[in-house]
Design an enzyme around this catalytic site. Structure first.
Site, PDB file in Angstrom:
ATOM      1  N   ARG A  83       0.809  -1.220   0.000  1.00 35.85           N
ATOM      2  CA  ARG A  83       0.000   0.000   0.000  1.00 35.85           C
ATOM      3  C   ARG A  83       0.842   1.269   0.000  1.00 35.85           C
ATOM      4  NH1 ARG A  83      -3.819  -3.691  -1.051  1.00 35.85           N
ATOM      5  NH2 ARG A  83      -4.956  -4.475   0.755  1.00 35.85           N
ATOM      6  N   ARG A 144       1.261 -14.657  -1.286  1.00 37.09           N
ATOM      7  CA  ARG A 144       1.233 -13.982   0.010  1.00 37.09           C
ATOM      8  C   ARG A 144       1.719 -14.909   1.121  1.00 37.09           C
ATOM      9  NH1 ARG A 144      -4.780 -12.122   0.582  1.00 37.09           N
ATOM     10  NH2 ARG A 144      -3.952 -10.978   2.384  1.00 37.09           N
ATOM     11  N   HIS A 187     -13.364 -12.435  -0.254  1.00 34.94           N
ATOM     12  CA  HIS A 187     -13.858 -11.120  -0.651  1.00 34.94           C
ATOM     13  C   HIS A 187     -15.144 -11.259  -1.468  1.00 34.94           C
ATOM     14  CE1 HIS A 187      -9.595 -10.369   0.189  1.00 34.94           C
ATOM     15  NE2 HIS A 187      -9.966  -9.151   0.485  1.00 34.94           N
ATOM     16  N   ASP A 260     -10.971  -9.729   9.609  1.00 36.81           N
ATOM     17  CA  ASP A 260     -10.722  -9.273   8.257  1.00 36.81           C
ATOM     18  C   ASP A 260     -11.840  -8.262   7.963  1.00 36.81           C
ATOM     19  OD1 ASP A 260      -9.558  -9.095   5.751  1.00 36.81           O
ATOM     20  OD2 ASP A 260      -9.505 -11.268   5.444  1.00 36.81           O
TER      21      ASP A 260
END
Length: 511
Positions: A83, A144, A187, A260
């Protein structure tokens, strides 16, 4: 002075927003519900100076409204989940670090990240990922993860987390009790993993148990459902059996427990974000994250306060949780922002060195390139909801053509027959071809493109620019390279290989 219920509940919420400055509506929301924490994404960040200013404004606002410092949270794993702005240092992903074969690289990457965050004003990093990625079809974890060996993930995860000890930045192991063996992106939907507790103990829980024993600052709960060990059919985030029963009581964890994002499809589409937030707090979670929708954030704060008023929350548990949150806040507040720590040239050089050491030759030998080369492949794209809204701006084919000369073509992530035919026609004009794939194992058009290019008779080299699971699906070609990342450090490293430098990386997963 004793805190009110509203003030305590505000400490248990982390909200996000859109834009690079605090919107007035968001400021009003934080004030109204005494929200104590903010999460930042790349959409909030333009430059180091702007991020530093934004973090300072967040701290001043929350300190004034709550009397306590803010957790300023960010997902800075490295690689795909980065980010930070261009004038800060983004390190390689976990799988790339594992591919270097050096624990010290994992430690250095964490230390570099800590320096960036300390220099910018964020104090809570949602990393490392402790998932064991033993399912190649996993659409959301992949690179990841430190790999598919639970002992290796535990060892490297511990090395990363230990770097955060007494650093002024908290870290977070995720996604408990494991998101590596799933084939659904939480997601978008609810992943289900039908494993017994004994099976989880043999694989998924090994890195988390190590993290608990090492006293990791925080652990994030996944939205994965485990029907074989849960009495209630809900995602782990909403399950007291998982959060309190398994993590806190059975495994003895005493640090912070986070959700999350509660806007993710696994929660929002099936239970509603406000209901999910209340359920997560009742399950024993310390901080619930809602990352972008002001309406859902407001509704969640309202629902949480209403649940408290109706006696649905355990007040003793609430007070203990808030005391724990404030104790961690006092820890990180003792470390001031140090601008000079961010974007040091030696840290950038280290990150690029690690990207080079990660490159793994999986078959054949890399060619030396010149202007008689055709470069082809898709642009970066949002692999999953964990990635940034916009992929990496530069494309691999254009970057490589600029470095070496030659021609290039940027295709769709799942090229159709017309695009493949155009690529083949262009490839025939050159002596050799370099293809960059990006999770081709999930997109058959990329595999078809590779097969068509090989059929031209030109020597073809393929670089897997994200998950290495592309490699075994590709046809026989001159060289196959696992690069682990679609980003500038990996591109630079590949240029060095195509100018004659050797690759030393080792695959951290079985193909």
């Amino acid at each position: 002075m004793e805190m009110t219920i509203r003030e305590m509940l505000g400490q248990k919420l982390a909200f996000g927003f859109h834009g690079t400055a605090l919107p007035q509506e968001f400021i009003d929301l934080l004030r109204e519900y005494k929200v104590g924490n903010v999460i930042l994404f790349l959409r909030n960040i333009e430059s180091a100076a702007q991020m530093r200013r934004l973090c300072r404004e967040i701290q001043e606002l929350i300190q004034a409204e709550t009397g306590h410092p803010a957790f300023i949270i960010i997902d800075q794993e490295g690689g795909m989940v980065s980010r930070l702005p261009a004038d800060a240092v983004n390190v390689p992903c976990a799988m790339a670090l594992a591919a270097t074969g050096k624990v010290k690289n994992v430690e250095k990457a964490a230390q570099i990240t800590i320096r960036q965050l300390r220099g910018l004003g964020a104090n809570f990093n949602m990393a490392p990922d402790l998932d064991v990625n033993n399912n190649p079809q996993n659409p959301v974890i992949g690179i990841r993860s430190f790999g598919d060996d639970p002992e290796q993930v535990a060892r490297l995860g511990a090395a990363s987390a230990n770097a955060y000890r007494d650093s002024g930045v908290l870290c977070c192991g995720k996604h408990f009790p494991g998101h590596g063996d799933t084939a659904v992106d939480s997601h978008l939907g609810i992943p289900r993993l039908d494993k017994t507790l004994e099976a989880l103990e043999r694989l998924e829980l090994i890195p988390f148990r190590q993290a608990v024993e090492n006293g990791i600052h925080s652990i994030m709960i996944s939205h994965v459902m485990f029907p074989s060990i849960m009495e209630e059919a809900v995602p782990s985030t909403m399950s007291r059996q998982i959060v309190t029963g398994l993590l806190k009581e059975k495994m003895g964890y005493q640090g912070l427990v986070l959700t999350d994002c509660m806007e993710m499809g696994a929660i929002q589409a099936h239970y509603g974000t406000p209901n999910g937030v209340v359920a997560a707090i009742r399950a024993g979670v310390d901080i619930a994250e809602i990352s972008s929708s002001l309406d859902l954030e407001r509704a969640s704060a309202q629902a949480l306060n209403a649940a408290a008023e109706q006696g649905e929350l355990d007040l003793a548990e609430l007070r203990a949780s808030v005391e724990k949150i404030l104790a961690y806040k006092r820890q990180v507040a003792a470390y001031p922002v140090e601008e000079a720590l961010c974007n040091r040239p030696e840290d950038r050089a280290e990150a690029e060195r690690m990207a080079m050491e990660a490159l793994t030759c999986c078959a054949g030998e890399a060619p030396l390139l010149d202007a008689d080369t055709f470069f082809v492949g898709c642009a970066d794209y949002r692999v999953s909801g964990a990635a940034n809204e916009n992929g990496y701006a530069a494309t691999f084919p254009a970057y490589m053509a600029q470095e070496f000369g030659g021609g290039y073509l940027v295709t769709d992530k799942n090229p159709a027959s017309e695009e493949i035919a155009a690529a083949v026609a262009q490839a025939r004009q050159y002596s050799r071809v370099v293809l960059g794939t990006c999770n081709a194992h999930l997109f058959p058009g990329q595999i078809a493109l590779a097969e068509a290019l090989v059929s031209t008779g030109r020597p073809v080299t393929v670089a897997a620019l994200r998950n290495p699971y592309d490699i075994p699906l590709l046809p026989a070609c001159q060289c196959k390279i696992a690069a682990y990342d679609y980003a500038l450090p990996a591109f630079k490293a590949l240029c060095r290989v195509f100018r004659g430098e050797a690759m030393t990386g080792m695959l951290p997963v079985k193909l």
